[in-house]
Design a protein around this motif. Structure first.
Motif, mmCIF file in Angstrom:
data_model
loop_
_atom_site.group_PDB
_atom_site.id
_atom_site.type_symbol
_atom_site.label_atom_id
_atom_site.label_comp_id
_atom_site.label_asym_id
_atom_site.label_seq_id
_atom_site.Cartn_x
_atom_site.Cartn_y
_atom_site.Cartn_z
ATOM 1 N N MET A 1 0.843 -1.156 0.000
ATOM 2 C CA MET A 1 0.000 0.000 0.000
ATOM 3 C C MET A 1 0.900 1.234 0.000
ATOM 4 N N ARG A 2 0.499 2.235 -0.717
ATOM 5 C CA ARG A 2 1.290 3.456 -0.777
ATOM 6 C C ARG A 2 0.482 4.592 -0.175
ATOM 7 N N GLY A 3 1.111 5.400 0.649
ATOM 8 C CA GLY A 3 0.453 6.572 1.205
ATOM 9 C C GLY A 3 0.876 7.794 0.423
ATOM 10 N N ARG A 4 0.109 8.836 0.519
ATOM 11 C CA ARG A 4 0.433 10.045 -0.220
ATOM 12 C C ARG A 4 0.323 11.227 0.728
ATOM 13 N N LEU A 5 1.319 12.108 0.662
ATOM 14 C CA LEU A 5 1.349 13.253 1.551
ATOM 15 C C LEU A 5 0.568 14.437 1.016
ATOM 16 N N GLY A 6 0.043 14.364 -0.139
ATOM 17 C CA GLY A 6 -0.722 15.451 -0.734
ATOM 18 C C GLY A 6 -0.781 15.209 -2.225
ATOM 19 N N PRO A 7 -1.525 16.027 -2.961
ATOM 20 C CA PRO A 7 -1.696 15.745 -4.373
ATOM 21 C C PRO A 7 -0.408 15.805 -5.191
ATOM 22 N N ASP A 8 0.586 16.560 -4.743
ATOM 23 C CA ASP A 8 1.796 16.716 -5.558
ATOM 24 C C ASP A 8 3.053 16.180 -4.890
ATOM 25 N N VAL A 9 2.899 15.423 -3.797
ATOM 26 C CA VAL A 9 4.060 14.948 -3.059
ATOM 27 C C VAL A 9 4.164 13.435 -3.217
ATOM 28 N N PRO A 10 5.341 12.906 -3.578
ATOM 29 C CA PRO A 10 5.482 11.455 -3.701
ATOM 30 C C PRO A 10 5.128 10.770 -2.388
ATOM 31 N N GLY A 11 4.653 9.521 -2.482
ATOM 32 C CA GLY A 11 4.148 8.809 -1.311
ATOM 33 C C GLY A 11 5.208 8.104 -0.510
ATOM 34 N N GLU A 12 4.728 7.501 0.545
ATOM 35 C CA GLU A 12 5.557 6.696 1.411
ATOM 36 C C GLU A 12 4.810 5.392 1.636
ATOM 37 N N THR A 13 5.514 4.368 2.062
ATOM 38 C CA THR A 13 4.869 3.088 2.308
ATOM 39 C C THR A 13 4.235 3.096 3.686
ATOM 40 N N ILE A 14 3.007 2.611 3.748
ATOM 41 C CA ILE A 14 2.315 2.455 5.024
ATOM 42 C C ILE A 14 2.466 0.993 5.411
ATOM 43 N N VAL A 15 3.054 0.740 6.548
ATOM 44 C CA VAL A 15 3.319 -0.626 6.976
ATOM 45 C C VAL A 15 2.221 -1.065 7.939
ATOM 46 N N PRO A 16 1.468 -2.114 7.576
ATOM 47 C CA PRO A 16 0.416 -2.583 8.472
ATOM 48 C C PRO A 16 0.990 -3.352 9.649
ATOM 49 N N SER A 17 0.200 -3.450 10.696
ATOM 50 C CA SER A 17 0.585 -4.237 11.857
ATOM 51 C C SER A 17 -0.524 -5.245 12.112
ATOM 52 N N PRO A 18 -0.250 -6.496 12.196
ATOM 53 C CA PRO A 18 1.056 -7.110 11.943
ATOM 54 C C PRO A 18 1.411 -7.049 10.463
ATOM 55 N N LEU A 19 2.619 -7.464 10.110
ATOM 56 C CA LEU A 19 2.998 -7.498 8.703
ATOM 57 C C LEU A 19 2.083 -8.477 7.973
ATOM 58 N N PHE A 20 1.842 -8.223 6.688
ATOM 59 C CA PHE A 20 0.859 -8.999 5.943
ATOM 60 C C PHE A 20 1.209 -10.478 5.866
ATOM 61 N N GLN A 21 0.189 -11.302 6.142
ATOM 62 C CA GLN A 21 0.237 -12.751 5.958
ATOM 63 C C GLN A 21 -1.141 -13.147 5.449
ATOM 64 N N SER A 22 -1.212 -14.031 4.490
ATOM 65 C CA SER A 22 -2.505 -14.357 3.873
ATOM 66 C C SER A 22 -3.514 -14.925 4.855
ATOM 67 N N ALA A 23 -3.075 -15.572 5.929
ATOM 68 C CA ALA A 23 -4.007 -16.143 6.897
ATOM 69 C C ALA A 23 -4.549 -15.101 7.881
ATOM 70 N N THR A 24 -3.916 -13.937 7.952
ATOM 71 C CA THR A 24 -4.352 -12.870 8.859
ATOM 72 C C THR A 24 -5.227 -11.907 8.085
ATOM 73 N N THR A 25 -6.402 -11.593 8.617
ATOM 74 C CA THR A 25 -7.336 -10.747 7.869
ATOM 75 C C THR A 25 -7.573 -9.379 8.485
ATOM 76 N N SER A 26 -7.024 -9.101 9.675
ATOM 77 C CA SER A 26 -7.235 -7.792 10.314
ATOM 78 C C SER A 26 -5.898 -7.128 10.615
ATOM 79 N N TYR A 27 -5.817 -5.856 10.249
ATOM 80 C CA TYR A 27 -4.578 -5.101 10.400
ATOM 81 C C TYR A 27 -4.873 -3.694 10.906
ATOM 82 N N THR A 28 -3.847 -3.026 11.393
ATOM 83 C CA THR A 28 -3.954 -1.622 11.785
ATOM 84 C C THR A 28 -2.727 -0.872 11.293
#
Length: 127
Positions: A1-28
């Motif tokens: 997933m990519r985050g964006r700081l505004g319409p003209d600013v390149p994004g940053e990566t948003i890291v979910p918690s926990p890190l993604f695993q196909s068996a886990t369905t809920s993240y923050t």
């Protein structure tokens, strides 16, 4: 997933918690107030699987494998991002949910000057 700081600013990566695993369905995740929206770029492991994405209960939108979604605008506070993945058989769904909290604006405090000391008056006796 990519985050964006505004319409003209390149994004940053948003890291979910926990890190993604196909068996886990809920993240923050949490993002600063300056992140007003995000773009989701899903990657599926099985050819033929499909992904749809929605934010805060809106309509689902199809997103191709390794293709960026349209801009998803975040509210201040909790935002519920849902990715509905349908297996290559076309009938087996799994929903992944991530609650992304966009923090409020920074609180600006103005220093207050210390109150001037008060003078005490003495009572005079007998005049």
């Amino acid at each position: 997933m990519r985050g964006r700081l505004g319409p003209d600013v390149p994004g940053e990566t948003i890291v979910p918690s926990p890190l993604f695993q196909s068996a886990t369905t809920s993240y923050t995740a949490a993002v600063p107030n300056g992140v007003s929206g995000l773009v989701v770029t899903p990657s599926v492991t099985h050819a033929g699987a499909s992904v749809q994405v929605r934010l805060n209960g809106g309509s689902y939108a199809a997103v191709g494998n390794n293709t960026a979604s349209g801009e998803l605008w975040l509210n201040t506070g909790a935002n519920t991002l849902e990715l509905l993945v349908t297996a290559q058989d076309g009938t087996t769904p799994r929903t992944y949910t991530e609650v992304i909290t966009r923090l409020g604006p920074p609180q600006v405090t103005t220093p207050t000057s210390a109150a001037a000391p008060r003078r005490r008056r003495r009572a005079r006796a007998g005049r």
